[in-house]
Design an enzyme around this catalytic site. Sequence first.
Site, short mmCIF file in Angstrom:
data_model
loop_
_atom_site.label_atom_id
_atom_site.label_comp_id
_atom_site.label_asym_id
_atom_site.label_seq_id
_atom_site.Cartn_x
_atom_site.Cartn_y
_atom_site.Cartn_z
N HIS A 185 0.85 -1.20 0.00
CA HIS A 185 0.00 0.00 0.00
C HIS A 185 0.88 1.24 0.00
CE1 HIS A 185 1.22 -0.42 4.19
NE2 HIS A 185 0.94 0.86 4.36
N ARG A 194 8.40 -8.75 15.07
CA ARG A 194 8.68 -7.37 14.64
C ARG A 194 7.72 -6.41 15.36
NH1 ARG A 194 10.67 -4.08 10.45
NH2 ARG A 194 9.22 -2.41 9.89
N HIS A 242 4.86 0.16 -0.05
CA HIS A 242 5.61 -0.66 0.91
C HIS A 242 4.73 -1.76 1.45
CE1 HIS A 242 3.75 2.72 3.05
NE2 HIS A 242 3.72 1.98 4.13
C1 LIG Z 1 -7.40 -1.30 4.22
C2 LIG Z 1 -7.24 -0.14 4.81
C3 LIG Z 1 -6.48 0.06 6.07
C4 LIG Z 1 -6.17 1.55 6.03
C5 LIG Z 1 -7.49 2.07 5.50
C6 LIG Z 1 -7.70 1.18 4.29
O1 LIG Z 1 -9.03 1.14 3.87
C7 LIG Z 1 -6.74 1.66 3.17
C8 LIG Z 1 -5.52 2.42 3.74
C9 LIG Z 1 -4.99 1.80 5.04
C10 LIG Z 1 -4.02 2.70 5.78
C11 LIG Z 1 -2.55 2.49 5.41
C12 LIG Z 1 -1.71 3.48 6.20
C13 LIG Z 1 -2.08 3.54 7.68
O2 LIG Z 1 -1.61 2.37 8.34
C14 LIG Z 1 -3.62 3.65 7.85
C15 LIG Z 1 -3.99 3.90 9.31
C16 LIG Z 1 -4.15 4.67 6.92
O3 LIG Z 1 -4.35 5.84 7.14
O4 LIG Z 1 -4.40 4.11 5.70
C17 LIG Z 1 -4.23 2.38 7.25
C18 LIG Z 1 -5.76 2.22 7.34
C19 LIG Z 1 -6.17 1.38 8.57
O5 LIG Z 1 -5.43 0.52 9.01
O6 LIG Z 1 -7.31 1.58 9.02
O1 LIG Z 2 4.76 -2.12 10.41
C1 LIG Z 2 5.49 -1.64 9.55
O2 LIG Z 2 6.69 -1.77 9.56
C2 LIG Z 2 4.86 -0.82 8.43
C3 LIG Z 2 3.36 -0.78 8.57
C4 LIG Z 2 2.71 0.19 7.65
O3 LIG Z 2 3.14 0.38 6.55
C5 LIG Z 2 1.54 0.92 8.12
O4 LIG Z 2 1.12 0.69 9.28
O5 LIG Z 2 1.01 1.73 7.35
FE LIG Z 3 2.19 2.06 5.60
#
Ligand SMILES: C=C1C[C@]23C[C@@]1(O)CC[C@H]2[C@@]12CC[C@H](O)[C@@](C)(C(=O)O1)[C@H]2[C@@H]3C(=O)O
Ligand SMILES: O=C(O)CCC(=O)C(=O)O
Ligand SMILES: [Fe+2]
Length: 382
Positions: A255, A322, A312
């Site tokens: 993502h 981890r 990543h």
């Molecule tokens: C599958 C998902 C988890 C996420 C929200 C989403 O619908 C798509 C983006 C995901 C992400 C990735 C980065 C961060 O970890 C996060 C908190 C964010 O802002 O976007 C996560 C979201 C999540 O875990 O709720």
């Molecule tokens: O846990 C990690 O090292 C990366 C996780 C990550 O990419 C995220 O939480 O958005």
């Molecule tokens: Fe991330």
Amino acid sequence: MHSHAHPFPYLNSLPQPNLQNHNNLAIQTLQLNLLLSSPTSFLLLLAASAMVVCSKPELDTFSVINDCKPTTFVSEIPVIDLSKSDAKTLVVKACEEIGFFKVINHGVPMELISILESEAVKFFSLPQPRKEEAGLANPFGYGNKRIGSNGDIGWIEYLLLRSNPEFISERSLSIFGESQEMFCSAINDYISALKMMTCEILELVAEGLGIEQINVFSKLLTEEESDCLFRINHYPPCPDLQGLSCPNVIGFGEHTDPQIISVLHSNNSTGLEISLRDGTWVSVPPDQSSFFINVGDSLQVMTNGRFKSVKHRVLANGLNSRVSMIYFGGPPLDEKIAPIPSLMEEGEESLYKEFTWSEYKSSVFKARLVDNKLENFEKGSE
Ligand SMILES: C=C1C[C@]23C[C@@]1(O)CC[C@H]2[C@@]12CC[C@H](O)[C@@](C)(C(=O)O1)[C@H]2[C@@H]3C(=O)O
Ligand SMILES: O=C(O)CCC(=O)C(=O)O
Ligand SMILES: [Fe+2]
């Protein structure tokens, strides 16, 4: 600027865990010994120490990566020394070429990091029902295997929190029980140290880009209504992978982060991978004394595509635990996410439609991890 003087009164009152090798080398050795001598004790130890133990049928639902390709450790991850005068030029170069870099001489006290990490380890070692008392992540709270609400799963458990002190203190009792007060200040101090360092980096970015108003990005994180998040991820060792020859399981699927910038710290475990511009996945060598910075989608838009958010993912394995802590710098909900006018060449048009962070965020949270979330916001898309 680099000797941030934070009063951390509790640092001395806490037992100082040695997290240098916080990958439980001792536990791992013990696990291996036990596995050889007594498989039952081995499983009991895992149940006690590894919290979430995977079972074979469950493993079928995870994406096991077993292609035996040798891990490529990228040698060219840019390392930016924040105390050096060339930092602003190097930061911009790294954001343009990879969207990812490592920072050293960052000014965040190591004790602060260690304390938080060891508290997190304690939290993840609690029995499952106790962890669930923290409230299930929808989106904030404790999450186990499910990431977001659209069907993504990974070999992970985590705490996802808003980064403001009011939210932290409201949630801290259920999360951290008796040690909540100390933990609450440690987490708040960690977040404010991270915010300060992140703003410093964003100001270097602005300077390096030649933008006159150097707080153009950093002010979005310091405003009262900023939408910053904090996440602690734990990827337990997955014992069922141990029989396989090149075992890995998806911990956090590929993502990009939707915010402006994300700042990651991890223990000494491998697992984080980034995708280079040519599409190859490379493993990021862990470094407990540094922070890793990701360019997020919003910064991509604000630079009209000059910076690209970095793809990543995290692979978990059969042996190592981890632990990563990520601070996500997001703007206020009503902030327009658009290219900075002074960065636009004459006649250059925005590649994106007009939208606010709130609009982007609601779209992102309806998407799957792997989706290209900016696609719908590009000009020319429906
Ligand atoms: C599958 C998902 C988890 C996420 C929200 C989403 O619908 C798509 C983006 C995901 C992400 C990735 C980065 C961060 O970890 C996060 C908190 C964010 O802002 O976007 C996560 C979201 C999540 O875990 O709720
Ligand atoms: O846990 C990690 O090292 C990366 C996780 C990550 O990419 C995220 O939480 O958005
Ligand atoms: Fe991330």
